[in-house]
Design an enzyme around this catalytic site. Structure first.
Site, mmCIF file in Angstrom:
data_model
loop_
_atom_site.group_PDB
_atom_site.id
_atom_site.type_symbol
_atom_site.label_atom_id
_atom_site.label_comp_id
_atom_site.label_asym_id
_atom_site.label_seq_id
_atom_site.Cartn_x
_atom_site.Cartn_y
_atom_site.Cartn_z
ATOM 1 N N SER A 54 51.802 32.826 35.731
ATOM 2 C CA SER A 54 50.610 31.980 35.593
ATOM 3 C C SER A 54 49.750 32.581 34.495
ATOM 4 O O SER A 54 49.979 33.704 34.053
ATOM 5 C CB SER A 54 49.802 31.977 36.895
ATOM 6 O OG SER A 54 49.088 33.197 37.045
ATOM 7 N N ASP A 55 48.749 31.844 34.035
ATOM 8 C CA ASP A 55 47.751 32.491 33.195
ATOM 9 C C ASP A 55 46.757 33.201 34.120
ATOM 10 O O ASP A 55 46.799 33.048 35.351
ATOM 11 C CB ASP A 55 47.074 31.501 32.245
ATOM 12 C CG ASP A 55 46.540 32.230 31.004
ATOM 13 O OD1 ASP A 55 46.423 33.475 31.047
ATOM 14 O OD2 ASP A 55 46.254 31.578 29.993
ATOM 15 N N TYR A 56 45.881 33.950 33.526
ATOM 16 C CA TYR A 56 44.938 34.820 34.238
ATOM 17 C C TYR A 56 44.148 34.044 35.303
ATOM 18 O O TYR A 56 43.316 33.203 34.970
ATOM 19 C CB TYR A 56 43.979 35.396 33.200
ATOM 20 C CG TYR A 56 43.392 36.747 33.501
ATOM 21 C CD1 TYR A 56 43.893 37.893 32.895
ATOM 22 C CD2 TYR A 56 42.313 36.871 34.358
ATOM 23 C CE1 TYR A 56 43.333 39.133 33.143
ATOM 24 C CE2 TYR A 56 41.750 38.117 34.611
ATOM 25 C CZ TYR A 56 42.267 39.243 33.998
ATOM 26 O OH TYR A 56 41.710 40.474 34.236
ATOM 27 N N THR A 57 44.434 34.278 36.550
ATOM 28 C CA THR A 57 43.806 33.604 37.716
ATOM 29 C C THR A 57 43.994 32.080 37.731
ATOM 30 O O THR A 57 43.274 31.378 38.444
ATOM 31 C CB THR A 57 42.288 33.929 37.866
ATOM 32 O OG1 THR A 57 41.585 33.456 36.709
ATOM 33 C CG2 THR A 57 42.029 35.407 38.045
ATOM 34 N N SER A 58 44.929 31.568 36.964
ATOM 35 C CA SER A 58 45.048 30.101 36.916
ATOM 36 C C SER A 58 45.580 29.519 38.226
ATOM 37 O O SER A 58 45.422 28.320 38.472
ATOM 38 C CB SER A 58 45.907 29.639 35.734
ATOM 39 O OG SER A 58 47.263 29.961 35.923
#
Ligand code: BGC
Length: 738
Positions: A283-287
């Site tokens: 995932s992207d950062y905290t996505s």
């Protein structure tokens, strides 16, 4: 004699075994090992593999990581770097955890690790993917020796909106150019086998359509037809898959109402089922957690189920998989098979990286691997190769080496940080050659080089104008370095204006008003608007943010040691109000060319760009002529050969990038007015003429139709070849049914 050759044979075998990369394990062996390992894992250990956590600023791991690694509850970190530090944490994972599964260390090695190369948008302006392959290879070599295995690059988002700060990280607006750079960068980072020393596994990001953020505002919504997704936004990602990319990153944006980090269509249908991608998606950062803000999950548990079920295998930073995984399994919202599949994909890449056999970095190699002379030479070459000459009236450039005095003016001329650009890896200011230093080093001994800042990049003060103007007046030539600081581009750096910030335009005007020959050099991470300069200043060079060697490279081009040959990989608008403006647009029912009120244009500015896609001049001149087709008609699926001649009609050696565009003027759906389908960089001595040949294949003529089939529709096609997207020769050919 016989014994001697036997000894020799054994020695060769031992040597070959030693250098054979771990990736050479047979795929079936890897799958068997994964299955054996999976059979031993508890649910908590499986979920642990899906967790990636962030290190501390500066590259250290956090105390908590030690505990998690020991318990087998951590799969990966990001930002932890330096061979000694990664080894410390790795040692805990592989000696103290129950199953001894190694960690994979990731970092954003976007355009260099310690040696910083030009921003990716600049490298795309070289139209030379082989150069991007070489710079990515050096970045991988440095990063791997610093204990890293994985880069969150290349960024493959097509960007048609320069307000979006992240346009700097990609290859611009075109899918064909983007695909060529995607493949090259994947090859550069990974080589033919990313378990080899000096390589990294790459990550195609951000999947997908992130670059279409509404209003150019970072993280914002996108809404695109499936045709446009497939035609424009997917091709660089497909090229990365074809080049063997090991991982993908799901993006922050929502696509047609479904966030990319929970989008089954993009993550599973396209990526897995159609493209057969067998690596893992992070995932992207905290996505994952952000699915709550997107409004498709009521809480983190729901967010975890949606992301994992859609096809996001590893969770970056938020912890919903680990926290809610067991409960979701119990409640049958997540199946064990789905979790196993995500773990399998992650372990597959760890095996392919050779981490099970060779988990540690060789700490002795790190210092000698950074900033090698040959790496710095490449950085200089790449930066010079990426610059785009937009204007050069009266041959102001290159500078005459007999010039007695040069005024170096502007807030970017002596700035160590900005020329490194956004996302500058582990680059250090102290390793930057500033523009001023580069010019001083290159100027002949008798030439006086003086500097005046003039103004800040941002801010209202013109207090320094007087000094700068006085310096210009007493010098033979004035070089004005204006543009953006590194923090004005990249992530979370969208702008609503593309103008030069602060008082920089006024500074350029004041210097031009001195009447001295003036050159404006732009230091920029995106297309900017600078109409007054374009209309009034005789010479303009786009130098982008060139990296560690920016100063030397700029001097190379200004003094003519390198003849500029870059071409814009993205349209430069006249004003931000024209955005989005891109060359491969559809026609309208009322084409803007029509000279009447009711055509598709503006009442206050021309509809055309300031500088078109593919545009760029040289210190010499070129002529493209004699466009010929191998045959006037082909059958669907057949190839066509297109040739032109290109001649250096000036007095210096130089490179021209010859570009080929295609148009399908009548089809079942509107097709773009032109689309890039080929380009070649040709080196020519003065007076030299070469024949350039392009092959148009089926793919170049096909498009995604309303039934989502990739088809060639018979009929007449236009082919255009030239030195930019506007100055082209044209011919027609026909495609007939088979
Ligand atoms: C960015 C990614 C990056 C990640 C890790 C995110 O904010 O969108 O491109 O790889 O952070 O640094």
């Amino acid at each position: 004699m016989k014994r001697l050759s036997a000894v020799f044979l054994i020695a060769v075998c031992v040597l070959l075994a030693a250098i054979a990369p771990a990736h050479s394990q047979r795929p079936r062996d890897v799958e068997q090992q994964i299955n054996a390992l999976l059979a031993k894992m508890t649910l908590a250990e499986k979920l642990g593999q899906l967790q990636q956590l962030d290190g501390e600023a500066g590259g250290n791991y956090r105390p908590e990581h030690v505990d998690l690694a020991r318990k087998g509850l951590l799969g990966s970190t990001l930002n932890v770097r330096g061979a000694a530090k990664t080894n410390e944490l790795q040692r805990i994972a592989v000696t103290e955890s129950r199953l001894k599964i190694p960690l994979i260390f990731g970092f954003d090695v976007i355009h260099g690790y310690r040696t910083i190369f030009p921003i990716p948008l600049a490298e795309a302006a070289s139209w030379d993917p082989s150069m991007a392959e070489r710079t990515a290879a050096v970045a991988a070599q440095e990063a791997n020796n610093a204990g890293l295995h994985w880069t969150f690059a290349p960024m493959l988002d097509i960007a048609r909106d320069p307000r979006w700060g992240r346009i700097t990280e990609g290859a611009g607006e075109d899918p064909f150019l983007g695909a060529a750079f995607a493949a090259a960068r994947v090859r550069g980072f990974q080589g033919s086998d990313y378990s080899a020393p000096d390589k990294l596994v790459a990550c195609a990001k951000h999947w997908v359509a992130y670059g279409d953020a509404e209003g150019g505002r970072d993280y914002n919504t996108t809404d695109l037809s499936e045709n446009v997704l497939r035609q424009i936004y997917f091709p660089p990602f497909k090229a990365a898959v074809d080049a063997g990319v090991g991982t993908f990153m799901s993006s922050f944006n929502s696509i047609n109402g479904v966030p990319a980090s929970a989008n089954r269509f993009t993550l599973t249908k396209v990526l897995r089922e159609e493209w057969k991608f067998d690596g893992f998606v992070v995932s992207d950062y905290t996505s994952v957690k952000e699915l709550i803000n997107h409004g498709i999950a009521a809480n983190e548990a729901e967010a975890a189920a949606k992301a994992l079920n859609a096809g996001v295998d590893m969770e970056m930073v938020s912890r919903s998989y680990n926290q809610y995984g067991p409960r979701l399994v119990e409640q049958r919202q997540l199946s064990l098979a789905t979790i196993d599949e995500a773990v399998r994909r992650i372990l597959r890449i760890k095996y392919r990286l050779g981490l099970f056999e060779k988990p540690y970095a060789d700490e002795t190699r790190e210092p000698g691997s950074l900033l090698r002379p040959e790496s710095l030479r490449l950085a200089r070459e790449a930066a010079a190769h990426s610059m785009v000459l937009l204007k050069n009236e009266r041959n102001v450039l290159p500078l005459d080496k007999s010039v007695k005095s040069i005024a170096v003016i502007g807030p970017l001329a002596d700035d160590r940080r900005s020329v490194l650009g956004p996302w500058a890896g582990d680059g250090r200011d102290e390793n930057t050659v500033t523009i001023l230093a580069g010019i001083k080093a290159a100027a002949p001994a008798q030439t006086k080089v003086s500097y005046a800042k003039g103004c800040d990049i941002k801010g209202d003060s013109d207090a320094g104008f007087g000094e700068a103007v006085a310096l210009a007046k007493e010098s033979d030539v004035a070089l004005v370095f204006v543009g953006e600081s590194d923090d004005m581009g990249g992530e979370a750096a969208s702008r609503s204006s593309l103008d030069l910030p602060g008082r920089q335009m006024d500074l350029a005007k004041a210097i031009q008003a001195t009447g001295k020959p003036t050159v404006v050099v732009l230091i920029n991470s995106r297309p900017l608007t600078f109409g007054w300069i374009a209309d009034n200043v005789p010479a303009i060079l786009v130098a982008w943010m060139g990296g560690s060697q920016a100063g030397n490279a700029i001097a190379d081009v200004l003094f003519g040691d390198v003849n500029p040959s870059g071409k814009l990989p993205v349209t430069f608008p006249r004003t931000v109000g024209q955005v989005p403006i891109y060359y491969n647009h559809l026609n309208t029912g009322r084409p803007p060319e029509a000279q009447n009120k009711y055509s598709s244009k503006y009442i206050d500015v021309p509809w055309t760009p300031q500088f078109p896609f593919g545009y760029g001049l040289s210190y010499t001149t070129f002529k493209v002529s004699n466009l010929q087709l191998s045959v006037p008609r082909i059958r669907v699926g057949d190839k066509l050969t297109v040739t032109v001649e290109v001649e250096n009609t000036g007095k210096r050696a130089g490179d021209e990038v010859v570009q080929l565009y295609v148009r399908d003027p009548v089809a079942s759906m509107s097709r773009p007015v032109k689309e890039l389908k080929g380009f070649q960089r040709v080196a020519l001595q003065p007076g030299e003429k070469k024949r350039v040949e392009f092959t148009l294949t089926r793919d170049a003529l096909a498009f995604w139709n309303r039934e989502m089939r990739f088809v060639v529709e018979p009929g007449e096609f236009d082919v255009m070849v030239g030195s930019n997207s506007q100055d082209v020769l044209e011919a027609k050919f026909a495609v007939v049914e088979r």
